[in-house]
Design a protein around this motif. Structure first.
Motif, short mmCIF file in Angstrom:
data_model
loop_
_atom_site.label_atom_id
_atom_site.label_comp_id
_atom_site.label_asym_id
_atom_site.label_seq_id
_atom_site.Cartn_x
_atom_site.Cartn_y
_atom_site.Cartn_z
N GLU A 165 -7.57 -4.06 -0.98
CA GLU A 165 -6.27 -4.56 -0.86
C GLU A 165 -5.83 -5.16 0.31
O GLU A 165 -5.01 -6.21 0.48
CB GLU A 165 -5.24 -3.29 -0.78
CG GLU A 165 -5.45 -2.48 -2.13
CD GLU A 165 -4.36 -1.22 -1.97
OE1 GLU A 165 -4.01 -0.86 -0.96
OE2 GLU A 165 -4.20 -0.70 -3.45
N GLU A 209 -6.80 -8.84 -0.04
CA GLU A 209 -5.69 -9.69 -0.98
C GLU A 209 -4.55 -10.06 0.13
O GLU A 209 -3.98 -11.03 -0.17
CB GLU A 209 -5.18 -8.66 -2.17
CG GLU A 209 -4.48 -9.50 -2.95
CD GLU A 209 -4.74 -10.64 -3.46
OE1 GLU A 209 -4.00 -11.39 -3.83
OE2 GLU A 209 -5.96 -10.72 -3.71
N MET A 234 0.81 -1.21 0.26
CA MET A 234 -0.11 0.03 0.01
C MET A 234 0.79 1.15 0.04
O MET A 234 0.82 2.09 0.80
CB MET A 234 -0.82 -0.12 1.29
CG MET A 234 -2.15 -0.92 1.19
SD MET A 234 -3.07 -1.03 2.79
CE MET A 234 -3.16 0.37 3.07
N LYS A 242 -11.16 0.52 -1.60
CA LYS A 242 -9.88 0.07 -2.38
C LYS A 242 -8.94 -0.42 -1.15
O LYS A 242 -8.43 -1.38 -1.34
CB LYS A 242 -9.22 1.55 -2.67
CG LYS A 242 -7.85 1.32 -3.37
CD LYS A 242 -7.37 2.55 -4.05
CE LYS A 242 -5.93 2.54 -4.70
NZ LYS A 242 -6.09 1.58 -5.76
N GLN A 243 -9.14 -0.01 0.06
CA GLN A 243 -8.16 -0.29 1.26
C GLN A 243 -8.85 -1.81 1.58
O GLN A 243 -7.88 -2.56 1.87
CB GLN A 243 -8.27 0.70 2.36
CG GLN A 243 -7.24 1.68 1.92
CD GLN A 243 -6.56 2.11 3.42
OE1 GLN A 243 -7.17 2.67 4.35
NE2 GLN A 243 -5.36 1.86 3.39
#
Length: 327
Positions: free
Chosen positions: A315, A318, A4, A311-312
């Motif tokens: 991420e 994942e 990130m 989005k965070q």
């Protein structure tokens, strides 16, 4: 490992805060409150107290905001309480951070996901840290890695949240970067606040994962910070702390800090809060107040914040798959 990269953690133009500031206006909500989903001390408490002080000192609130504590599951108890029982309470803000979003991504908030609340605004960016006692034999990250490679269970690491949470993730990323299986680490989970620092001082753990904003409050405890997980060195009093990158480990762990409201709070009340935080953004005194507490100002709200949260969470999910924490 780089995680990130903080390309979207840069302050946005103040105009973003003003988007949609028209039409309906509302009065200040009665009995304003900020819930810190932890025990006193630590990042959630700081986030609430930033709002408490800023809204008071800038004369935005006519009555003081109270800070209340609702520990449990690094935000899970507070999140569930708002979604299930306080859905339309316009006076209640709840502090959140990247740790909250990580736990949502890993399914640790039960049946609720990131779409259940109204994400109000971010207020700043914080960064992960690793710290030891002053008398520790570990002087830098290489010392920690050498000890872990020799015996992964030789260092007891304390942090906020359970295995898979953001406290664990910070040491897990270091372990993985060094070729060590994170599942072999000895990790002691704490609810948050300052519990893990007290355990460090009591010699119950050897190293703690934390955040840059917590360092100032620990100055009297003879604690030495080994690294900050930022892309570059932080300003001010933290400038002497080397980054993990400087020490040869490509690890970054930015943590946004902000607030959310219940899902059924009327839009005119949501707008009142947004306008109030827009006033804080324009206050140089409040910006200095935050920087003095090692929080870098960053304001995002509205559709931009909804997009950032999604989005965070994606991420983090994942990353959870990478560590075998989610399917």
């Amino acid at each position: 490992m780089k995680f990130m990269k903080n390309r979207f953690f840069l302050p946005l133009a103040g105009a973003l805060l003003l988007t949609g500031m028209q039409a309906a206006h509302a009065d200040q909500p009665n009995r304003p409150e900020c819930i810190a989903p932890s025990k006193p001390g630590g990042g959630f408490d700081l986030t609430c107290k930033l709002a408490q002080a800023g809204l008071k000192d800038n004369k935005i609130l006519k009555t003081p905001m109270r800070v209340t504590y609702m520990p449990g599951g690094i935000g899970a108890v507070a999140y569930n309480a708002i979604v299930a029982n306080r859905r339309n309470d316009p006076g209640t803000l709840v502090a959140f951070s990247g740790a909250s979003l990580l736990n949502l991504a890993l399914g640790k908030y039960g049946r609720f996901d990131e779409n259940e609340v109204q994400w109000l605004t971010t207020i700043g960016t914080d960064y992960g840290t690793l710290a030891v006692r002053d008398d520790s034999p570990y002087k830098n990250l290489d010392d920690v890695v050498k000890a872990l490679k020799k015996d992964p269970k030789s260092i007891v690491v304390g942090g906020g949240g359970s295995i898979g949470g953001q406290g664990w993730m910070k040491i897990a990323l270091l372990a993985k970067a060094a070729g060590i299986n994170p599942s072999e680490l000895r990790y002691a989970a704490f609810e948050g606040g300052s519990e893990h620092y007290m355990a460090l001082m009591g010699k119950h753990v050897d190293l703690v994962t934390g955040s840059a904003s917590e360092i100032a409050s620990q100055k009297g405890n003879n604690i030495r910070t080994l690294a900050v997980f930022s892309e570059e060195r932080l300003p001010g009093d933290l400038a002497e702390i080397p980054t993990a990158r400087e020490q040869g480990y490509e690890i970054q762990w930015p943590l946004i800090r902000g607030y959310f409201l219940g899902p059924d709070v009327p839009q005119e009340q949501v707008q009142w809060w947004r306008e109030s935080f827009a006033k804080l953004e324009s206050s140089p005194e409040f910006e200095r107040y935050m920087v003095d507490r090692d929080v870098l100002p960053m304001y995002v709200n509205g559709p931009e914040l909804q997009a950032l949260v999604k989005k965070q969470v994606a991420e983090y999910r994942e990353l959870g798959r990478e560590f075998g924490l989610v399917e």
